[in-house]
Scaffold this active site. Structure first.
Site, PDB file in Angstrom:
ATOM      1  N   HIS A  95      -5.736 -14.719  35.007  1.00 26.62           N
ATOM      2  CA  HIS A  95      -4.634 -14.983  35.937  1.00 26.62           C
ATOM      3  C   HIS A  95      -3.286 -14.550  35.370  1.00 26.62           C
ATOM      4  O   HIS A  95      -2.324 -14.398  36.117  1.00 26.62           O
ATOM      5  CB  HIS A  95      -4.619 -16.466  36.344  1.00 26.62           C
ATOM      6  CG  HIS A  95      -4.000 -17.397  35.356  1.00 26.62           C
ATOM      7  ND1 HIS A  95      -4.736 -18.115  34.431  1.00 26.62           N
ATOM      8  CD2 HIS A  95      -2.708 -17.747  35.144  1.00 26.62           C
ATOM      9  CE1 HIS A  95      -3.932 -18.872  33.711  1.00 26.62           C
ATOM     10  NE2 HIS A  95      -2.690 -18.665  34.113  1.00 26.62           N
ATOM     11  N   ASP A 112     -11.881 -16.967  34.273  1.00 26.52           N
ATOM     12  CA  ASP A 112     -10.463 -16.696  33.997  1.00 26.52           C
ATOM     13  C   ASP A 112     -10.304 -16.162  32.575  1.00 26.52           C
ATOM     14  O   ASP A 112      -9.895 -16.872  31.661  1.00 26.52           O
ATOM     15  CB  ASP A 112      -9.656 -17.976  34.184  1.00 26.52           C
ATOM     16  CG  ASP A 112      -8.154 -17.737  34.130  1.00 26.52           C
ATOM     17  OD1 ASP A 112      -7.739 -16.565  34.236  1.00 26.52           O
ATOM     18  OD2 ASP A 112      -7.407 -18.723  33.988  1.00 26.52           O
ATOM     19  N   GLN A 136       2.826 -24.986  31.644  1.00 26.05           N
ATOM     20  CA  GLN A 136       3.140 -23.644  32.112  1.00 26.05           C
ATOM     21  C   GLN A 136       3.741 -22.807  30.981  1.00 26.05           C
ATOM     22  O   GLN A 136       4.620 -23.259  30.258  1.00 26.05           O
ATOM     23  CB  GLN A 136       4.128 -23.696  33.284  1.00 26.05           C
ATOM     24  CG  GLN A 136       3.519 -24.126  34.605  1.00 26.05           C
ATOM     25  CD  GLN A 136       3.404 -25.635  34.727  1.00 26.05           C
ATOM     26  OE1 GLN A 136       4.036 -26.368  33.988  1.00 26.05           O
ATOM     27  NE2 GLN A 136       2.585 -26.093  35.660  1.00 26.05           N
ATOM     28  N   GLY A 137       3.256 -21.585  30.850  1.00 25.68           N
ATOM     29  CA  GLY A 137       3.695 -20.709  29.765  1.00 25.68           C
ATOM     30  C   GLY A 137       2.707 -20.655  28.621  1.00 25.68           C
ATOM     31  O   GLY A 137       2.726 -19.718  27.822  1.00 25.68           O
ATOM     32  N   ASP A 138       1.839 -21.676  28.517  1.00 24.29           N
ATOM     33  CA  ASP A 138       0.796 -21.677  27.486  1.00 24.29           C
ATOM     34  C   ASP A 138      -0.455 -20.936  27.947  1.00 24.29           C
ATOM     35  O   ASP A 138      -1.346 -20.645  27.138  1.00 24.29           O
ATOM     36  CB  ASP A 138       0.409 -23.107  27.106  1.00 24.29           C
ATOM     37  CG  ASP A 138       1.514 -23.839  26.365  1.00 24.29           C
ATOM     38  OD1 ASP A 138       2.163 -23.210  25.515  1.00 24.29           O
ATOM     39  OD2 ASP A 138       1.724 -25.034  26.641  1.00 24.29           O
ATOM     40  N   SER A 139      -0.545 -20.651  29.256  1.00 25.45           N
ATOM     41  CA  SER A 139      -1.734 -19.985  29.812  1.00 25.45           C
ATOM     42  C   SER A 139      -2.085 -18.730  29.025  1.00 25.45           C
ATOM     43  O   SER A 139      -1.193 -17.981  28.593  1.00 25.45           O
ATOM     44  CB  SER A 139      -1.485 -19.595  31.268  1.00 25.45           C
ATOM     45  OG  SER A 139      -1.413 -20.718  32.092  1.00 25.45           O
TER      46      SER A 139
END
Length: 288
Positions: free
Chosen positions: A81, A127, A220-223
């Site tokens: 993603h 993913d 969010q941002g660690d994905s």
């Protein structure tokens, strides 16, 4: 079964997605998963400088938006993603960073995006993605590869995983400029299905990790970043890729991670002939 049938069966077994495939040759001159010893995530703590030298930042228009892990001199493992709908020219890879705003040691462009062919943007199943860099990187004190898991086990429940990234410090808080890490307990598949997400939301390709009471989590941002587990000789294996969650650090809503061991044949296929560094051995683990 005649000899021709045996050959055909062997070839199918070797190259089919989801079955054990050809394992990449080992690089004799390097070791993977060695945490840095330079001087000195929500609820996490600031890491030592270059403690996790395989952690990279994916940047778009000058801003870090996802993480990834260096697994060879030319390849990054991340979440599908994070690259879905993008072109290679859209992305820059920041390597060797701690304070990501100033002390990264190398920047690379992306040559090819290998997004998993069965990634589902609705369910986030499959993913996972491999990015091929436009140029190889040189290993050194600030840039090192992480180890892929051996594939001898696919159940990490009860283990403590380590996540690291520059993501938000909370749901409505800013991202971190320095790399932060956090220990999280890995849940069993049954516990994961009993979480607030429900049975139908969690597939066999996903792992849950976090605290039942919340308070500490990826955000969010660690994905795309790694969840690691330390092996018996101290090398760090990447067992999960930060995938999704509902909010950050909410009770009974753990972080969801792509289960890397399920994709080892697929990953090796995307690496082609690129060699991989070996984990530390019992003989050399004390000297590295």
């Amino acid at each position: 079964m005649n000899s021709l049938s045996v050959i055909i069966f062997a070839l199918v077994f070797m190259f089919s997605d989801g079955l054990p495939g050809k394992i990449n040759k080992k690089c004799t001159e390097c070791v993977c998963g060695v945490r840095g010893r330079a001087q000195r995530i929500v609820g996490g703590s600031i890491t030592l400088a270059h403690e996790y030298p395989w952690v990279v930042g994916l940047s778009r228009q000058g801003k870090i938006y996802c993480g990834g892990s260096l697994i060879s001199k030319k390849h990054i493992l991340t979440a599908a993603h994070c690259v879905n709908g993008m072109e290679p020219a859209d992305i820059r890879i920041y390597l060797g960073g701690h304070n990501i705003t100033k002390d990264y040691s190398e920047i690379r462009r992306v040559k090819t995006i290998h997004e998993h062919e069965r990634f589902d943007i609705i369910s986030f199943d499959n993913d996972i993605a491999v990015l091929e860099l436009d140029q190889t990187v040189s290993y050194g004190p600030t840039v090192q590869p992480v180890c892929l898991p051996s594939g001898t086990t696919d159940d990490f429940s009860g283990s403590m995983g380590i996540i690291a990234g520059w993501g938000r410090l909370g749901e409505k808080k800013p991202t971190s400029t320095v790399l932060r890490s956090l220990l999280v307990p890995v849940w069993s598949h049954e516990q994961c299905q009993e979480s607030g997400y429900g049975v139908k939301r969690i597939t066999d390709n996903m792992m849950c990790a976090g605290y039942h009471d919340g308070g500490k989590d990826a955000c969010q941002g660690d994905s795309g970043g790694a969840m690691h587990k330390e092996g018996p000789t101290g090398s760090m294996d990447i067992i999960g890729v930060v995938s999704w969650g509902r909010g950050c650090a909410r009770p009974n809503l753990p972080g969801i991670y792509t289960k890397v061991v399920n994709y080892l044949p697929w990953i090796h296929k995307k690496l082609a002939s690129e060699c991989l560094c070996s984990p530390k051995t019992t003989e050399n683990s004390n000297s590295l």
